[in-house]
Design a protein around this motif. Sequence first.
Motif, PDB file in Angstrom:
ATOM      1  N   ALA A 124       0.843  -1.194   0.000  1.00  0.00           N
ATOM      2  CA  ALA A 124       0.000   0.000   0.000  1.00  0.00           C
ATOM      3  C   ALA A 124       0.880   1.246   0.000  1.00  0.00           C
ATOM      4  O   ALA A 124       1.806   1.366   0.809  1.00  0.00           O
ATOM      5  CB  ALA A 124      -0.927   0.005   1.203  1.00  0.00           C
ATOM      6  N   ALA A 168      -1.043   5.955   7.018  1.00  0.00           N
ATOM      7  CA  ALA A 168      -1.763   4.681   7.061  1.00  0.00           C
ATOM      8  C   ALA A 168      -3.096   4.793   7.785  1.00  0.00           C
ATOM      9  O   ALA A 168      -3.558   3.838   8.415  1.00  0.00           O
ATOM     10  CB  ALA A 168      -0.892   3.616   7.728  1.00  0.00           C
ATOM     11  N   LEU A 177      -4.760  -2.666   7.506  1.00  0.00           N
ATOM     12  CA  LEU A 177      -3.652  -3.086   8.365  1.00  0.00           C
ATOM     13  C   LEU A 177      -4.156  -4.047   9.437  1.00  0.00           C
ATOM     14  O   LEU A 177      -3.545  -5.087   9.698  1.00  0.00           O
ATOM     15  CB  LEU A 177      -3.000  -1.865   9.016  1.00  0.00           C
ATOM     16  N   VAL A 204      -2.354  -6.023   4.230  1.00  0.00           N
ATOM     17  CA  VAL A 204      -1.217  -5.252   3.738  1.00  0.00           C
ATOM     18  C   VAL A 204       0.066  -5.849   4.294  1.00  0.00           C
ATOM     19  O   VAL A 204       0.205  -6.026   5.496  1.00  0.00           O
ATOM     20  CB  VAL A 204      -1.326  -3.768   4.152  1.00  0.00           C
ATOM     21  N   MET A 208       3.995  -1.129   3.638  1.00  0.00           N
ATOM     22  CA  MET A 208       3.531   0.249   3.480  1.00  0.00           C
ATOM     23  C   MET A 208       4.679   1.105   2.950  1.00  0.00           C
ATOM     24  O   MET A 208       5.812   0.998   3.422  1.00  0.00           O
ATOM     25  CB  MET A 208       3.079   0.836   4.815  1.00  0.00           C
ATOM     26  N   ALA A 235       5.160   5.035   2.845  1.00  0.00           N
ATOM     27  CA  ALA A 235       4.478   6.205   3.404  1.00  0.00           C
ATOM     28  C   ALA A 235       5.507   7.207   3.905  1.00  0.00           C
ATOM     29  O   ALA A 235       6.693   6.904   4.030  1.00  0.00           O
ATOM     30  CB  ALA A 235       3.555   5.776   4.547  1.00  0.00           C
ATOM     31  N   LEU A 237       7.923  -1.518   6.272  1.00  0.00           N
ATOM     32  CA  LEU A 237       7.660  -0.088   6.109  1.00  0.00           C
ATOM     33  C   LEU A 237       8.805   0.572   5.363  1.00  0.00           C
ATOM     34  O   LEU A 237       9.966   0.476   5.756  1.00  0.00           O
ATOM     35  CB  LEU A 237       7.491   0.580   7.471  1.00  0.00           C
TER      36      LEU A 237
END
Length: 517
Positions: A86, A91, A102, A107, A110, A112, A132
């Motif tokens: 994603a 988030a 999440l 997912v 991420m 982000a 992440l």
Amino acid sequence: MPSIVLSLRTAGHLARNGSKPHTLLRTFASSARRSEINKVYSSAEEAVSDVKGDSTLLCGGFGLCGVPDTLINAVKNKPSIKGLTAVSNNAGIVGSGLGLLLESKQVKKMIASYVGENKVFEKMYLTGEIELELTPQGTLAERCRAGGAGIPAFFTPAAFGTIVQTGELPTIHNSDGSVAQYSTPRDVKVFDGKSYVMEEAIKGDYAFIKAWKADKLGNLMFRFAAQNFNGAMARNAKVTIVEAEHIVEVGEIDPASVHVPGIYVDRVIQATEPKNIEKIVNAKDPAEALNSLGSGDAASKRERIVRRAAKEFKNGMYANLGIGMPMMAPAFVDESVEVQLQSENGILGLGAYPQKGQEDPDLINAGKETVTLRPGASVFGSDESFAMIRAGRIHMTMLGAMQVSARGDLANFAMPGKIKGMGGAMDLVSNPEKTRVVVTMEHTDKKGGPKIMKMCEFPLTGKACVSRIITELAVFDVDFTTGLTLIEHAEGVTVEEIKSKTEAPFKVSESLQVMQQ
């Protein structure tokens, strides 16, 4: 009816020139089909029915503004769609936005700029349940824009000299919290004597977009700050799916008001989920506003900082303010000084907080707080917002800090064992030659330790970028080569006291004066 008339005219013209009947029929059918383009689907469930797991999903939104909640909920109800990467500015929060996917473990990764206050996400990341990839907000917007524009990579000044560039950001943790994998180091190239970091474009399989208006051709229009990442992401994906608050007839959106042309859009559905506001903040007079600084000695210190910070604004200036004390400073700017405030989520001409009951979920600032617009304001996407930031169009950015070094290095986004993300700060401080960076902060930390250091101990937001430091005790000017100069001291505060609470060495200006208020 016009298309039929056109087809008959075309058929007559072809017949007069000897075309055969089957040619006429094909010509008529082709012309008629042109008027039957209809990208509207009956439901979100139908629109996501063929979405595959292990795909890259771009998701528009900033905080809870402009988030495609209807489409997110449709995916949540299809547990077979899992293993998603994603891509979103943040988030969501617990129980809303991407936070739902999440929590449902759909997912796996991420990408982000900010984790924010999502404690579920933070825990999953720190215990190895999710990967992440943190990236500066402006870089994220440009990676999405580049992916849709056929540009495989680009160079940006943001994040040079930080752990983003050196590849020291933890991306995956073990279950015990130890680091299992770090980020990939970035290539660096020098242009005109300045170092730039190479970033690769993001390419999306699917994009979930929230629009204010859409027609059946897929033309989109956004409202206020809800544009944020939606425009760049809508142009990027192999399949772009849009939920619109209003599905209108073709022609109802003025051509000059189309933010995303229909060529980029594949599917449109009616939005059914209500819009949410993450942080409702209402207008206060200056006296009331100061109450939010706390009480007692702490409030007195912060008020001194805020009042002094207000002196930094000059008439005609374009400025960007961080959350907290910087956002309070404009309330104390002299009425003769007009400043245009920019918010990196896509606003120029930021106004005051709204009166109670007049909050608008499509009008928030970079801190996700409700705001208003001043007369003459403009709104735009995050990619354009950071283009003006990186290009040095913003005269000053004022933000808080955890630490500042003697040479103007800034650390304000990460502490050991905690993760929030850098948001837009790395971009905001990436052009100190054109954008003056002013830090407002308390002189010492909660334990009494210094925050103005010889060298920052926390991960850097930017190197050699801070021009001025304002604390409750003092004001320092920063020279990136020679270091700090004390130019003002608070009333009743001695140079010796300032030295005892400052790790970095500093010179004392020959024209040292009492802090302006």
